[in-house]
Design a protein around this motif. Structure first.
Motif, mmCIF file in Angstrom:
data_model
loop_
_atom_site.group_PDB
_atom_site.id
_atom_site.type_symbol
_atom_site.label_atom_id
_atom_site.label_comp_id
_atom_site.label_asym_id
_atom_site.label_seq_id
_atom_site.Cartn_x
_atom_site.Cartn_y
_atom_site.Cartn_z
ATOM 1 N N ARG A 166 0.847 -1.209 0.000
ATOM 2 C CA ARG A 166 0.000 0.000 0.000
ATOM 3 C C ARG A 166 0.880 1.258 0.000
ATOM 4 O O ARG A 166 0.634 2.212 -0.754
ATOM 5 N N VAL A 172 2.408 1.971 -3.427
ATOM 6 C CA VAL A 172 1.489 2.672 -4.337
ATOM 7 C C VAL A 172 1.370 4.135 -3.934
ATOM 8 O O VAL A 172 1.443 5.046 -4.773
ATOM 9 N N ASP A 173 1.206 4.378 -2.632
ATOM 10 C CA ASP A 173 0.966 5.753 -2.169
ATOM 11 C C ASP A 173 2.148 6.673 -2.480
ATOM 12 O O ASP A 173 1.949 7.797 -2.959
ATOM 13 N N ASN A 183 2.307 7.971 -5.916
ATOM 14 C CA ASN A 183 1.246 8.862 -6.380
ATOM 15 C C ASN A 183 1.226 10.226 -5.708
ATOM 16 O O ASN A 183 0.432 11.077 -6.061
ATOM 17 N N GLY A 225 -2.351 0.069 -11.502
ATOM 18 C CA GLY A 225 -3.393 0.413 -10.526
ATOM 19 C C GLY A 225 -2.910 0.067 -9.129
ATOM 20 O O GLY A 225 -1.811 0.445 -8.737
ATOM 21 N N GLY A 226 -3.712 -0.667 -8.364
ATOM 22 C CA GLY A 226 -3.285 -1.126 -7.052
ATOM 23 C C GLY A 226 -2.902 -2.598 -7.065
ATOM 24 O O GLY A 226 -2.886 -3.257 -6.022
ATOM 25 N N VAL A 271 -4.247 -3.722 -3.570
ATOM 26 C CA VAL A 271 -4.308 -2.891 -2.363
ATOM 27 C C VAL A 271 -5.309 -1.743 -2.511
ATOM 28 O O VAL A 271 -5.357 -0.850 -1.671
ATOM 29 N N GLY A 272 -6.104 -1.762 -3.577
ATOM 30 C CA GLY A 272 -7.093 -0.713 -3.791
ATOM 31 C C GLY A 272 -6.553 0.382 -4.688
ATOM 32 O O GLY A 272 -5.361 0.431 -4.991
ATOM 33 N N ALA A 273 -7.450 1.253 -5.109
ATOM 34 C CA ALA A 273 -7.078 2.312 -6.050
ATOM 35 C C ALA A 273 -6.000 3.208 -5.460
ATOM 36 O O ALA A 273 -5.974 3.435 -4.247
ATOM 37 N N PRO A 274 -5.113 3.705 -6.307
ATOM 38 C CA PRO A 274 -4.053 4.599 -5.827
ATOM 39 C C PRO A 274 -4.649 5.856 -5.190
ATOM 40 O O PRO A 274 -5.716 6.287 -5.562
#
Lengths: 188, 188
Positions: A81, A84-85, A88, A173-174, B185-188
């Motif tokens: 997680r 990804v964060d 972005n 995406g994720g 892990v879900g959308a960015p």
């Protein structure tokens, strides 16, 4: 900072040979930054070298070009997680370490930080190649120190096991793949 | 040759984004060759580009430099033994296709062959960068056509599943990791 063992230069390529997604950390002039990079690979065995793509839009890029240094951190699934964060957000807008509660440790040669909870860390000195940096966003580095979590790398081989910490491979995406089962097809 | 679907340029990077080991095929002057490469990565989205390390000692290198073309084939676990073997023989000494009973098909743009049983194929045109080719054995290519096995890639996403065909990630010796479980892990 988690426990870590020093990895000899000739074995450092093995930390990235299987193509995991990496987190890039950088530091210059009192500012550190962190971003993720799906596009990286080993480039040579010994002295070990790496290649990584760092887009022009990133705050990281200016820090690497100014300091001539960066660290490639290899995250586990628990950090997916975060991976990804930090890919972005921009370090130009926010201190991503504070915003995401990221704990870091110090490297031994370069000033870019090592991210807590990763499986391995490669401290790199930029090999300046302005043409490919500008044309392809492609950055080369010599690995000047390498470290691994002894729970998953014994100094020469990965020992990641089912149900334990695993490295990750970003898709889009994720979406990720976890590093899967180890297997051996016998001596070459 | 196995069934394959054409992949649009903007999605081609996804075939390599997770860092699988690739098989490199090449062709020039009536000779084809095949070798494995653990060190490759995407380099750009659209038009898609790739980077791959091709050692000076390889027969493949001369064919790529002469033809300006190559194919990156993404093998499944069933081809892991072959991936090791073609990395340890030289096309200067042996016709590796005949010696290993390798079945190939034709690409649509480049003359280098596509290896039967792979999961995806990227036909590439060399982007000549003599300095980095000579200094780092680093070769860049533009992807001019891309293909995937519809059993594992739906045109936009990998659909590899437990117990089915999986891509592979080389470590060292005869040792690999399989591409593991997908997770989100879900959308960015």
């Amino acid at each position: 900072m988690n426990r870590r063992i020093a990895i000899e230069p000739a074995k450092a390529y093995r930390l990235m040979n299987h193509g995991p997604t990496v987190i890039v950390t950088s530091h210059h002039g009192g500012r550190s930054n962190i971003m993720s990079a799906a596009w990286s690979m080993p480039l040579d065995f010994n002295p070990p070298k790496v290649a990584v793509v760092i887009d022009k839009s990133t705050y990281t890029r200016g820090l690497i070009e100014a300091s001539g240094e960066f660290v490639l951190n290899i995250p586990s699934r628990a950090l997916a997680r975060l991976t990804v964060d930090v890919g972005n957000e921009s370090g130009a807008d926010v201190d991503k370490f504070a915003a995401n509660g990221i704990v870091v440790g110090a490297g031994s040669v370069v000033r870019a930080p090592l991210v807590e909870g990763c499986l391995a860390w490669l401290e790199c000195r930029l090999i300046p190649e302005p043409h490919i940096q500008q044309t392809y966003d492609l950055f080369l580095g010599e690995v000047v120190a390498a470290w691994a979590d002894p729970a998953v790398f014994d100094g020469a081989h990965w020992t990641m096991e089912e149900g334990g910490k695993r490295s990750i491979h970003y898709v889009a995406g994720g979406h990720f793949f976890e590093t899967g089962d180890a297997f051996d097809v016998g001596a070459p």
